[in-house]
Scaffold this active site. Structure first.
Site, short mmCIF file in Angstrom:
data_model
loop_
_atom_site.label_atom_id
_atom_site.label_comp_id
_atom_site.label_asym_id
_atom_site.label_seq_id
_atom_site.Cartn_x
_atom_site.Cartn_y
_atom_site.Cartn_z
N HIS A 35 -11.35 6.50 -2.47
CA HIS A 35 -11.00 8.07 -1.91
C HIS A 35 -12.52 8.50 -1.39
O HIS A 35 -13.54 7.93 -1.91
CB HIS A 35 -10.74 8.97 -3.08
CG HIS A 35 -10.61 10.20 -2.77
ND1 HIS A 35 -9.47 10.59 -2.13
CD2 HIS A 35 -11.37 11.43 -2.89
CE1 HIS A 35 -9.57 11.94 -1.89
NE2 HIS A 35 -10.78 12.56 -2.26
N ASP A 57 -5.96 11.34 -7.13
CA ASP A 57 -7.30 11.22 -7.17
C ASP A 57 -8.09 11.38 -8.35
O ASP A 57 -9.31 12.23 -8.32
CB ASP A 57 -7.75 11.96 -6.04
CG ASP A 57 -7.20 11.62 -4.61
OD1 ASP A 57 -7.08 10.54 -4.45
OD2 ASP A 57 -7.20 12.42 -4.00
N ASN A 64 -8.02 2.43 -6.26
CA ASN A 64 -7.91 3.31 -5.18
C ASN A 64 -9.40 3.52 -4.76
O ASN A 64 -10.08 3.29 -5.47
CB ASN A 64 -7.14 4.53 -5.57
CG ASN A 64 -6.96 5.63 -4.08
OD1 ASN A 64 -6.74 5.03 -3.11
ND2 ASN A 64 -7.28 6.87 -4.38
N GLY A 104 -6.63 0.03 8.44
CA GLY A 104 -6.88 -1.14 7.37
C GLY A 104 -8.29 -1.32 7.26
O GLY A 104 -8.30 -2.75 7.00
N SER A 105 -9.41 -0.72 7.71
CA SER A 105 -10.62 -1.44 7.70
C SER A 105 -11.23 -1.69 6.31
O SER A 105 -11.67 -2.80 6.08
CB SER A 105 -11.61 -0.50 8.41
OG SER A 105 -11.68 0.51 7.69
N ARG A 142 0.75 7.72 1.00
CA ARG A 142 1.76 8.50 0.24
C ARG A 142 1.33 8.75 -1.09
O ARG A 142 0.67 7.66 -1.60
CB ARG A 142 3.05 7.75 0.55
CG ARG A 142 3.62 7.14 1.81
CD ARG A 142 3.86 8.43 2.47
NE ARG A 142 5.15 9.10 2.06
CZ ARG A 142 5.34 10.25 2.56
NH1 ARG A 142 4.76 10.67 3.56
NH2 ARG A 142 6.43 11.00 2.08
C1 GAR Z 1 -10.59 5.65 4.28
O1 GAR Z 1 -11.64 6.50 4.41
C2 GAR Z 1 -9.85 5.78 2.68
O2 GAR Z 1 -10.98 6.02 1.93
C3 GAR Z 1 -9.16 7.12 2.95
O3 GAR Z 1 -8.42 6.90 4.15
C4 GAR Z 1 -9.25 6.09 5.03
C5 GAR Z 1 -8.59 4.72 5.51
O4 GAR Z 1 -9.27 3.88 6.34
N1 GAR Z 1 -8.06 7.41 1.96
C6 GAR Z 1 -7.78 8.35 1.42
O5 GAR Z 1 -8.11 9.44 2.24
C7 GAR Z 1 -6.67 8.43 0.47
N2 GAR Z 1 -6.06 9.55 0.12
P1 GAR Z 1 -8.95 2.52 6.54
O6 GAR Z 1 -7.50 2.38 6.87
O7 GAR Z 1 -9.64 1.99 7.88
O8 GAR Z 1 -9.12 1.74 5.39
#
Ligand code: GAR
Length: 195
Positions: free
Chosen positions: A109, A145, A107, A12-13, A91
């Site tokens: 990505h 996406d 979102n 969750g950063s 998900r």
């Molecule tokens: C982030 O890099 C986000 O862009 C990616 O997962 C990571 C979550 O990091 N999202 C995806 O790949 C969506 N398909 P976080 O939990 O530290 O925010």
């Protein structure tokens, strides 16, 4: 004030960056953090901040995505959000969940969409020999996406990069881009932002 629900699956950063920015004259405030994963670091952090949390584990629903999404809907309804921010929510959501939120669900990505939808974006960009990579904030549509781009940030790919070093460079930009886009979006500005 716009009410924001943030969906996370992991650390969750990006959620933290969004929450940190939603203060002062920001048009929105976080009202709930939602996860499919009770162990998500993002859930523990949100609880410690005094932000409401909802965990809807996808596993008991098996292949029944409609039932999982109905449970998500019920959890969300308790908090009456205006905007949903997916922030590392891993998900896939079907049209049944997404369509009612058209124009109100964002979102982030980790690629320069429309390049590299799906997973392993950093490795794929390196393997393709690309000179640049980055991240995209977009409105969510039922296609994975896809959907109108609200903003992008670009980083160089260096010769010595691995998927890990590149992903760290992109993540830094995610933490700048997503709050900047949400701040404008919550205030009614959907013009594209490029960092
Ligand atoms: C982030 O890099 C986000 O862009 C990616 O997962 C990571 C979550 O990091 N999202 C995806 O790949 C969506 N398909 P976080 O939990 O530290 O925010």
């Amino acid at each position: 004030t716009k009410r924001v629900a943030i969906f996370v699956s992991g650390g969750g950063s990006n959620m933290r960056a969004l929450v940190a920015d939603m203060v002062g004259d920001h048009a929105a405030r976080p009202v709930v953090v939602v996860s499919n994963n009770a162990g998500a670091g993002g859930i523990a952090w949100a609880e410690a901040q005094g932000i409401a949390t909802e965990v809807v584990d996808h596993r008991p629903y098996g292949e029944d995505r409609a039932a999982f999404e109905a449970a998500l809907d019920a959890a969300l309804a308790r908090h009456a959000p205006d905007i949903i921010c997916l922030a590392g929510f891993m998900r896939v959501l079907t049209a049944g969940f997404v369509s009612p939120w058209a124009g109100r669900m964002l979102n982030i990505h980790p690629s320069l969409l429309p390049q590299y939808r799906g997973l392993h974006t950093h490795r794929r960009a390196i393997e393709a020999g690309d000179a640049t990579h980055g991240c995209t904030v977009h409105l969510v549509t039922p296609e994975l996406d896809d959907g109108p781009v609200l903003g992008q940030a670009t980083v160089p790919i260096l010769p010595e990069d691995t998927a890990d070093t590149l992903s760290a460079r992109v993540l830094e930009q995610e933490h700048r881009l997503y709050p900047a886009v949400l701040r404008r979006f919550a205030a009614g500005n959907t013009q594209r932002l490029d960092l």
